[in-house]
Scaffold this active site. Structure first.
Site, mmCIF file in Angstrom:
data_model
loop_
_atom_site.group_PDB
_atom_site.id
_atom_site.type_symbol
_atom_site.label_atom_id
_atom_site.label_comp_id
_atom_site.label_asym_id
_atom_site.label_seq_id
_atom_site.Cartn_x
_atom_site.Cartn_y
_atom_site.Cartn_z
ATOM 1 C CG PHE A 45 73.441 -8.076 -4.678
ATOM 2 C CD1 PHE A 45 73.872 -9.292 -5.182
ATOM 3 C CD2 PHE A 45 73.257 -7.953 -3.312
ATOM 4 C CE1 PHE A 45 74.110 -10.373 -4.344
ATOM 5 C CE2 PHE A 45 73.507 -9.023 -2.455
ATOM 6 C CZ PHE A 45 73.933 -10.230 -2.966
ATOM 7 C CB SER A 46 70.029 -10.129 -3.863
ATOM 8 O OG SER A 46 69.239 -11.097 -3.205
ATOM 9 C CD1 TRP A 47 63.904 -7.413 -1.374
ATOM 10 C CD2 TRP A 47 64.779 -5.438 -1.944
ATOM 11 N NE1 TRP A 47 62.947 -6.446 -1.130
ATOM 12 C CE2 TRP A 47 63.465 -5.232 -1.461
ATOM 13 C CE3 TRP A 47 65.518 -4.329 -2.351
ATOM 14 C CZ2 TRP A 47 62.880 -3.959 -1.385
ATOM 15 C CZ3 TRP A 47 64.943 -3.065 -2.278
ATOM 16 C CH2 TRP A 47 63.641 -2.898 -1.796
ATOM 17 C CB SER B 134 74.436 -9.162 -9.575
ATOM 18 O OG SER B 134 75.256 -10.090 -8.905
#
Length: 261
Positions: free
Chosen positions: A94-96, A118
């Site tokens: 997720f993200s980072w 994501s």
């Protein structure tokens, strides 16, 4: 606590001893986020094991002694899997953490059956979001000051109304990272770029994005889905950056359809 790559890392496992035809899901969290923040997703995926960890200096993992980068943390993650006796996994970031998930697949493709990205990005060539929102997002104050987080939640994570089954009270699950832990996590992605290597990723991939994400605009998801030959794109309408929590039921349906194949 597991020793890996020169770090002491707090690891959480759900249902690891439970028999399943599906491999465990290895989850890489977003910047500054601790294990508890993503626990609702882990608890809902009852049909499989789930493994995640606090990055050094995040949550209850002790501060890192030296800076790290995606290459060294991907190697440390493989050592964690070895310690747990896990050979093959599905990977989600997720993200980072989506960037770290990409790096892990690049280095350890033989251990990954499927990949989910994501609200993620391809590195230095990402399409930037709202710079004022991004500036507030990278402040560690957003974790340490509950009032700051609540007042800025909509502008930080997208003007979205959580759907039924979501977990909007994620703020109560966050633990403030240490200053060093947060700084090292921010610096870890400096100069990192996955675009030249993504065409060589053969792992079936699902790219998930919210169409109201102000931090990592959907154009980044489109870039990832185009660059990875076996990728498919799933856009959650009305969702912001925290699509995994604000639209949990819809996200779970997409995950199960993809990872269960």
């Amino acid at each position: 606590m597991i020793q890996a790559g020169g770090h002491t890392i707090r690891v959480a496992c759900w249902r690891l001893e439970q028999r399943s035809d599906l491999p465990p899901l290895l989850f890489f969290n977003g910047i500054g986020a601790n294990i508890e923040a993503i626990a609702p997703l882990a608890e809902q995926l009852e049909e499989r094991a789930f493994v995640t960890f606090d990055m050094p200096g995040i949550g209850r993992s002790p501060d890192p002694v030296l800076p790290y980068n995606p290459v060294t943390m991907a190697w440390a993650t493989s050592r964690i899997l070895d310690d747990l006796g896990i050979e093959t996994v599905d990977v989600m970031g997720f993200s980072w953490g989506g960037a770290l998930a990409q790096q892990f697949v690049l280095q350890h493709c033989e251990r990954v059956r499927r990949l989910v990205l994501s609200s993620s990005f391809p590195g230095i060539f990402m399409v930037p979001g709202d710079l004022s929102v991004f500036a507030r997002m990278i402040l560690s104050q957003r974790f340490a000051d509950a009032q700051y987080l609540n007042e800025n939640m909509l502008s930080l994570y997208g003007k979205t109304t959580p759907r039924p089954g979501s977990h909007p009270n994620f703020t109560s699950r966050l633990t403030a990272p240490t200053s060093r832990g947060f700084l090292y996590q921010v610096l870890a992605m400096t100069g990192w770029n996955s675009l030249p290597f993504l065409p060589f990723v053969k792992t079936p991939t699902l790219v998930v994005t919210g169409d109201e994400d102000q931090i990592v605009p959907p154009a980044n998801a489109e870039m990832l889905a185009t660059a990875i030959p076996s990728a498919e794109l799933a856009t959650i309408h009305g969702a912001g950056h925290l699509v995994l929590l604000t639209h949990l039921d819809e996200t779970l349906a997409r995950l199960r359809a993809f990872l269960g194949e």
